[in-house]
Write an enzyme that holds these catalytic residues in place. Sequence first.
Site, PDB file in Angstrom:
ATOM      1  N   ASN A  41      -5.111  43.829  43.378  1.00  0.00           N
ATOM      2  CA  ASN A  41      -4.836  42.885  42.284  1.00  0.00           C
ATOM      3  C   ASN A  41      -5.781  41.688  42.454  1.00  0.00           C
ATOM      4  OD1 ASN A  41      -3.780  40.753  40.748  1.00  0.00           O
ATOM      5  ND2 ASN A  41      -1.659  41.351  41.084  1.00  0.00           N
ATOM      6  N   CYS A  76      -2.430  35.308  36.793  1.00  0.00           N
ATOM      7  CA  CYS A  76      -2.757  36.664  36.344  1.00  0.00           C
ATOM      8  C   CYS A  76      -3.042  36.720  34.840  1.00  0.00           C
ATOM      9  CB  CYS A  76      -1.620  37.619  36.682  1.00  0.00           C
ATOM     10  SG  CYS A  76      -1.281  37.660  38.440  1.00  0.00           S
ATOM     11  N   HIS A 118      -3.500  43.881  32.929  1.00  0.00           N
ATOM     12  CA  HIS A 118      -3.781  43.187  34.187  1.00  0.00           C
ATOM     13  C   HIS A 118      -3.352  44.110  35.322  1.00  0.00           C
ATOM     14  CE1 HIS A 118      -3.512  40.747  37.646  1.00  0.00           C
ATOM     15  NE2 HIS A 118      -2.187  40.674  37.624  1.00  0.00           N
TER      16      HIS A 118
HETATM   17  N1  ACO Z   1       4.327  47.191  54.353  1.00  0.00           N
HETATM   18  C1  ACO Z   1       5.450  47.730  54.824  1.00  0.00           C
HETATM   19  N2  ACO Z   1       6.682  47.286  54.508  1.00  0.00           N
HETATM   20  C2  ACO Z   1       6.750  46.242  53.668  1.00  0.00           C
HETATM   21  C3  ACO Z   1       5.620  45.625  53.131  1.00  0.00           C
HETATM   22  C4  ACO Z   1       4.356  46.132  53.511  1.00  0.00           C
HETATM   23  N3  ACO Z   1       3.207  45.620  53.053  1.00  0.00           N
HETATM   24  N4  ACO Z   1       6.010  44.618  52.323  1.00  0.00           N
HETATM   25  C5  ACO Z   1       7.350  44.595  52.345  1.00  0.00           C
HETATM   26  N5  ACO Z   1       7.800  45.576  53.155  1.00  0.00           N
HETATM   27  C6  ACO Z   1       9.178  45.917  53.474  1.00  0.00           C
HETATM   28  C7  ACO Z   1      10.122  44.756  53.321  1.00  0.00           C
HETATM   29  O1  ACO Z   1      10.124  43.975  54.487  1.00  0.00           O
HETATM   30  C8  ACO Z   1      11.427  45.455  53.084  1.00  0.00           C
HETATM   31  O2  ACO Z   1      11.913  45.907  54.313  1.00  0.00           O
HETATM   32  P1  ACO Z   1      13.502  45.938  54.602  1.00  0.00           P
HETATM   33  O3  ACO Z   1      14.069  46.863  53.590  1.00  0.00           O
HETATM   34  O4  ACO Z   1      13.547  46.447  55.996  1.00  0.00           O
HETATM   35  O5  ACO Z   1      13.952  44.534  54.441  1.00  0.00           O
HETATM   36  C9  ACO Z   1      11.017  46.679  52.270  1.00  0.00           C
HETATM   37  O6  ACO Z   1       9.632  46.886  52.516  1.00  0.00           O
HETATM   38  C10 ACO Z   1      11.249  46.512  50.787  1.00  0.00           C
HETATM   39  O7  ACO Z   1      10.726  45.242  50.425  1.00  0.00           O
HETATM   40  P2  ACO Z   1      10.686  44.760  48.952  1.00  0.00           P
HETATM   41  O8  ACO Z   1       9.985  43.439  48.901  1.00  0.00           O
HETATM   42  O9  ACO Z   1      12.039  44.879  48.379  1.00  0.00           O
HETATM   43  O10 ACO Z   1       9.729  45.869  48.361  1.00  0.00           O
HETATM   44  P3  ACO Z   1       9.585  46.331  46.876  1.00  0.00           P
HETATM   45  O11 ACO Z   1      10.060  47.708  46.745  1.00  0.00           O
HETATM   46  O12 ACO Z   1      10.066  45.322  45.902  1.00  0.00           O
HETATM   47  O13 ACO Z   1       8.005  46.357  46.765  1.00  0.00           O
HETATM   48  C11 ACO Z   1       6.286  45.011  45.820  1.00  0.00           C
HETATM   49  C12 ACO Z   1       7.282  45.167  46.956  1.00  0.00           C
HETATM   50  C13 ACO Z   1       5.260  46.113  45.919  1.00  0.00           C
HETATM   51  C14 ACO Z   1       5.612  43.669  45.973  1.00  0.00           C
HETATM   52  C15 ACO Z   1       7.027  45.119  44.488  1.00  0.00           C
HETATM   53  O14 ACO Z   1       8.167  44.296  44.458  1.00  0.00           O
HETATM   54  C16 ACO Z   1       6.151  44.769  43.349  1.00  0.00           C
HETATM   55  O15 ACO Z   1       5.164  45.406  43.090  1.00  0.00           O
HETATM   56  N6  ACO Z   1       6.508  43.758  42.597  1.00  0.00           N
HETATM   57  C17 ACO Z   1       5.704  43.305  41.512  1.00  0.00           C
HETATM   58  C18 ACO Z   1       4.990  42.137  41.990  1.00  0.00           C
HETATM   59  C19 ACO Z   1       3.567  42.166  41.622  1.00  0.00           C
HETATM   60  O16 ACO Z   1       3.035  43.033  40.995  1.00  0.00           O
HETATM   61  N7  ACO Z   1       2.940  41.125  42.078  1.00  0.00           N
HETATM   62  C20 ACO Z   1       1.577  40.994  41.873  1.00  0.00           C
HETATM   63  C21 ACO Z   1       1.264  39.585  41.616  1.00  0.00           C
HETATM   64  S1  ACO Z   1       1.944  39.061  40.156  1.00  0.00           S
HETATM   65  C22 ACO Z   1       1.223  39.830  39.016  1.00  0.00           C
HETATM   66  O17 ACO Z   1       0.095  40.164  39.136  1.00  0.00           O
HETATM   67  C23 ACO Z   1       2.043  40.147  37.848  1.00  0.00           C
END
Ligand code: ACO
Length: 349
Positions: A306, A114, A276
Amino acid sequence: MFQSVITGVGYYVPEHVVKNEDLIQYMDTSDEWIRERTGIEERRYAHRTQETTTTMAVEASKKAIEHAGLTTVDIDFIVFATLSPDYYFPGCGVLLQRALKMKEIGALDVRNQCSGFVYALSVADQFIKSGMYKNILVVGSEKHSFGLDFSTRGRNISVIFGDGAGAAVLQASDSTERGVLSTHLHSNGDEAEILAMYNPGTHANYWKDTPFANFDEAEIGQMFMSHSMIDHAQNFPYMDGQSVFKTAVVKFPEVIMEALNHNHLQPSDINLLIPHQANLRIAQFVQKKLKLRDDQVYNNIQRYGNTTAASIPIALAEAWEQGKIKEGDLVCLAAFGSGFTWGSALIRW
Ligand code: ACO
């Protein structure tokens, strides 16, 4: 010493629009979950066989070169950032050189995920400032759709990413008023494994803590690609999203402030911040932390998802096309991603 000025920008996104609802046929997810957590409404997917990371880069590059008033033979160096190359090796830089029928110039591939475009821009900036090159093409391009797990198992990652390419031409200038003011690059490998794609690779279980890469001893020796790697879905990216989120919201403001302090400037001096496009919630957090108005921050993750190394140059070219960047404006680019790596660039347009 020369100054490096961005004289051309261009972007390309594939025609195929994939809305959040379209993903429901492959995995258990919902438009509401994706919008709420990431801000993403739709993304683009490249044609499976007719488009590659390099072909998208070609389209973006042509626009950037034309915008700069140059032709492909004027370019004297390429820096290409991607994590989804056409081949494991050689890199995409040489494929772009070939496709654009360029001279036998140097082509450097940058692997900083990224942060790739900010790293690539910084490298190009140093080459221009040192007087080594005059016209450098800097590209970020990604074809993520080819390498994601579209089952429910991979939904936390696959809903986030999209395909596309962006490019910029940096030119040497005598200007004392315009150009890249400074770039600031960082890394910390302590958490390299929390946002990573382990395979294909040479680790052969060396890094024991990886959540997703424990092979049978019998298979080691033919590690680059094995049947069990595919059977156990170990050929897909892994991400601990919450840890990424927590670090990103600290490092983004930190590296933006580093750039501003270095140049004796304040957040209020920024005309346009292009973060980003990792997650709209991260960008909103950064905006709030730096007390920036809506018109000081450009986001397009809602439409493209992204696109990793391509996200900043796509946003830069789109913002320029929309008249949001004018000569004299202070533009700040900032990135954070896998590695972890992070960086910023401050540009007087
Ligand atoms: N649809 C529905 N439910 C989902 C999905 C989905 N696509 N993905 C995960 N879940 C569920 C999980 O299974 C979990 O269920 P559970 O509670 O029954 O176990 C629940 O949602 C919560 O999951 P988490 O992974 O804890 O979700 P979180 O609130 O952290 O959100 C996310 C996930 C959006 C990825 C978040 O952590 C995030 O944005 N993190 C930053 C990462 C990022 O930006 N990455 C991009 C690449 S790196 C970069 O560019 C910097």
